[in-house]
Write an enzyme that holds these catalytic residues in place. Structure first.
Site, PDB file in Angstrom:
ATOM      1  N   ASP A 305     -17.160 -36.066 -71.697  1.00 37.42           N
ATOM      2  CA  ASP A 305     -16.078 -35.839 -72.658  1.00 37.42           C
ATOM      3  C   ASP A 305     -15.236 -34.646 -72.240  1.00 37.42           C
ATOM      4  O   ASP A 305     -15.513 -33.517 -72.635  1.00 37.42           O
ATOM      5  CB  ASP A 305     -16.682 -35.596 -74.039  1.00 37.42           C
ATOM      6  CG  ASP A 305     -15.629 -35.416 -75.125  1.00 37.42           C
ATOM      7  OD1 ASP A 305     -14.467 -35.756 -74.880  1.00 37.42           O
ATOM      8  OD2 ASP A 305     -15.987 -34.922 -76.220  1.00 37.42           O
ATOM      9  N   GLU A 339      -6.779 -31.166 -76.455  1.00 33.18           N
ATOM     10  CA  GLU A 339      -7.237 -32.273 -77.302  1.00 33.18           C
ATOM     11  C   GLU A 339      -8.353 -31.839 -78.226  1.00 33.18           C
ATOM     12  O   GLU A 339      -8.391 -32.215 -79.405  1.00 33.18           O
ATOM     13  CB  GLU A 339      -7.700 -33.441 -76.420  1.00 33.18           C
ATOM     14  CG  GLU A 339      -7.965 -34.736 -77.189  1.00 33.18           C
ATOM     15  CD  GLU A 339      -9.403 -34.906 -77.642  1.00 33.18           C
ATOM     16  OE1 GLU A 339      -9.707 -35.944 -78.265  1.00 33.18           O
ATOM     17  OE2 GLU A 339     -10.239 -34.011 -77.381  1.00 33.18           O
ATOM     18  N   ASP A 371     -11.258 -42.141 -73.190  1.00 30.47           N
ATOM     19  CA  ASP A 371     -11.993 -40.966 -73.640  1.00 30.47           C
ATOM     20  C   ASP A 371     -13.485 -41.294 -73.690  1.00 30.47           C
ATOM     21  O   ASP A 371     -13.912 -42.133 -74.477  1.00 30.47           O
ATOM     22  CB  ASP A 371     -11.499 -40.562 -75.031  1.00 30.47           C
ATOM     23  CG  ASP A 371     -11.881 -39.130 -75.399  1.00 30.47           C
ATOM     24  OD1 ASP A 371     -12.751 -38.558 -74.706  1.00 30.47           O
ATOM     25  OD2 ASP A 371     -11.324 -38.599 -76.366  1.00 30.47           O
TER      26      ASP A 371
END
Length: 527
Positions: A305, A339, A371
């Site tokens: 991530d 983000e 993602d």
């Protein structure tokens, strides 16, 4: 005789009529055959061409990118967050793009970074009651800037604290007890700023009966820009039980309940940015945006991530140009910053276009977002365009994007699940602006059910990514098969939309059944 001869010379015989019919039939079937052969040749060429691109995305190259990002995190205090290894990650992407013939752009912008220095405390002076952090209350992100340790009167704000009139009788220096409403409420930042501007020393926003967990939102506008409000006073989230207890005690003491509150937080303004690589050819009026966020959380390296997504976008970009591919539509490859602190990179990009270049905003046909593509306990997920509710202008196109992904999975016998589009990644700001969006994921902190274990394998009753937002999200936290599968699907989908000659018309149609011309790489191709 002359009359008969004339008659017979002007009327064709049955033999000549039959011959003419056969000639016409021959010509017709010849034309059909030529068209059929041309179509078959076109399909064969298309299959060959389209197969090559997804197969060019090799997991070994993806792992090279991820290894580099992991090294950057190790050298940057263990993360690639905005204030640690993000910049070095961006420089790595830029170094890889040096051999690519595209228009490279860095877009820098200012963001606020919130840090809780120490655990907050909250207690009643008389009668002595100490409330438990994380259970009764917690500090809200972006709720306060500074060190506070004080005693103050509690004042229950009427209504929801969303109107200046709610503070008409507010005593300066008091702690504001503000009610939250799950179904109808103003933003947290609105509550906090009304309290602060009315002279409150702090604010406690307590749940209504419908909410059992403490609020976790940010006390900040969704798309923060320099000059937007940030709260200075401490802002806590409180349980429904805490709210009832404080109101009851305050009434018993004739509104003279005093609390002791401690909070130590800091909000710093810093610079981060987006990186773009835009193809020099293709229709600019139907731009395909493909992106992933490049930053991690401060707690870990962020290799799944979202090193997995940003490395996938990077490798797709590199292979696209290496193969000399050209597209009917312009492609903009994007690596978003900020983000993990509220989708600030994609939000800044779109808001900047809206304010300064609305025509370029209108040129964006769609957004593809990737993602977390390598979760160790993965499930293959594609976002459900039919679930788009934030802006219905984007729904039809989002459904088309979903169809392309699901048809690819169906044609290649790859199991998948549909997942929502509620705002957890950079697709969401595009939806807010009415731009169709979609993407792929393999799962974060959700638990894999027994049914999903049967469908995808792995471990039931365990997180899809057991290292989600943790220190262990490093190079060993990647399932290479999952990463390869999703990266190939991403490449395939980009190729499809980049080649559409009337892309915006296609997106306006909504749900479609698209006959896909190519298949995923075989297991040997995944090496």
């Amino acid at each position: 005789m002359q009359e008969y001869s004339a008659l017979t010379s002007n009327e064709p015989t049955k033999t000549s009529q039959w011959r003419r019919f056969l000639n016409i039939l021959f010509i017709f079937f010849t034309i059909v055959l030529v068209i059929a052969v041309a179509v078959l040749i076109f399909i064969a060429v298309s299959k060959s061409r389209n197969k090559d691109f997804p197969k060019s995305i090799k997991v070994k190259n993806l792992m090279i990118h991820l290894t580099r990002l992991n090294t950057i995190a190790q050298a940057s205090g263990g993360s690639r967050a905005v204030m640690t290894g993000w910049r070095e990650s961006a420089l790595y992407v830029l170094s890889q793009l040096e051999t690519v013939s595209c228009e490279i752009e860095e877009q820098n912008f200012t963001v606020p970074i919130y840090t809780e220095i120490s655990t907050p405390s909250l207690s009643v002076m008389v009668p002595p009651i100490v409330f438990q952090p994380g259970v009764d209350f917690s500090g809200l992100r972006y709720g306060g800037n500074g060190s506070y340790n004080f005693e103050a009167l509690l004042f229950t704000v009427p209504n929801l604290g969303c109107n200046p009139n709610d503070y008409n009788f507010f005593p300066t220096g008091a702690i504001a007890l503000v009610q939250y409403n799950s179904s109808s409420d103003c933003e947290l930042i609105a509550k906090a700023m009304l309290a602060e501007n009315s002279g409150a020393s702090a604010a406690i926003i307590v749940n209504d009966p419908q909410r059992t967990s403490l609020l976790t939102g940010r006390v900040r506008g969704a798309g923060w820009f320099p000059g937007d409000d940030l709260a200075t006073i401490p802002v806590f989230a409180g349980s429904f039980s805490l709210g009832n207890t404080l109101r009851s005690l305050s009434m018993q003491l004739n509104n003279n309940l005093r609390l002791n509150l401690k909070s130590e937080t800091i909000i710093e303004l810093t610079t981060t940015g987006n990186v773009f690589c835009t193809t020099k050819t293709g229709n600019p009026n139907a731009t395909v945006t493909i992106g992933s966020h490049l930053d991690s959380v401060p707690e870990g390296p962020g290799i799944n991530d979202n090193g997995s997504g940003s490395s996938t976008v990077l490798e797709i970009c590199l292979q696209w140009h290496k193969l000399g591919k050209s597209a009917h539509n312009r492609i903009r490859f994007a690596w978003w910053g900020g983000e993990e602190i509220g989708l600030l990179g994609s939000r800044h990009y779109l808001q900047d276009l809206k304010q300064n270049n609305p025509q370029e905003l209108d040129n964006i046909a769609l957004n593809l977002n990737f993602d977390m593509l390598g979760s160790p306990n993965y499930i293959f997920q594609t976002h459900n365009g039919s679930a788009t509710t934030v802006n219905l202008d984007a729904k039809n196109g989002s459904e088309v994007i979903t169809s392309v992904f699901t048809n690819y999975f169906d044609d290649n016998n790859i199991p998948y699940e549909l997942t929502g589009m509620s705002g957890g990644s950079d697709y969401y700001p595009f939806l807010e602006h009415g731009i169709p969006a979609g993407g792929l994921a393999t799962g974060a902190g959700a638990i894999k059910t027994d049914a999903l274990r049967i469908k995808f394998g792995g471990v039931a009753q365990a997180w899809l990514d057991p290292c989600y937002h943790q220190k262990c999200d490093n190079i060993y936290n990647i399932d290479e098969y999952a990463l390869q599968t999703m990266a190939s699907a991403a490449a395939h989908t980009l190729d499809y939309f980049a080649m559409q000659k009337d892309l915006k018309h296609l997106l306006s149609r909504g749900k479609i059944g698209i006959c896909l011309l190519y298949t995923s790489p075989s297991p040997r191709d995944r090496q």
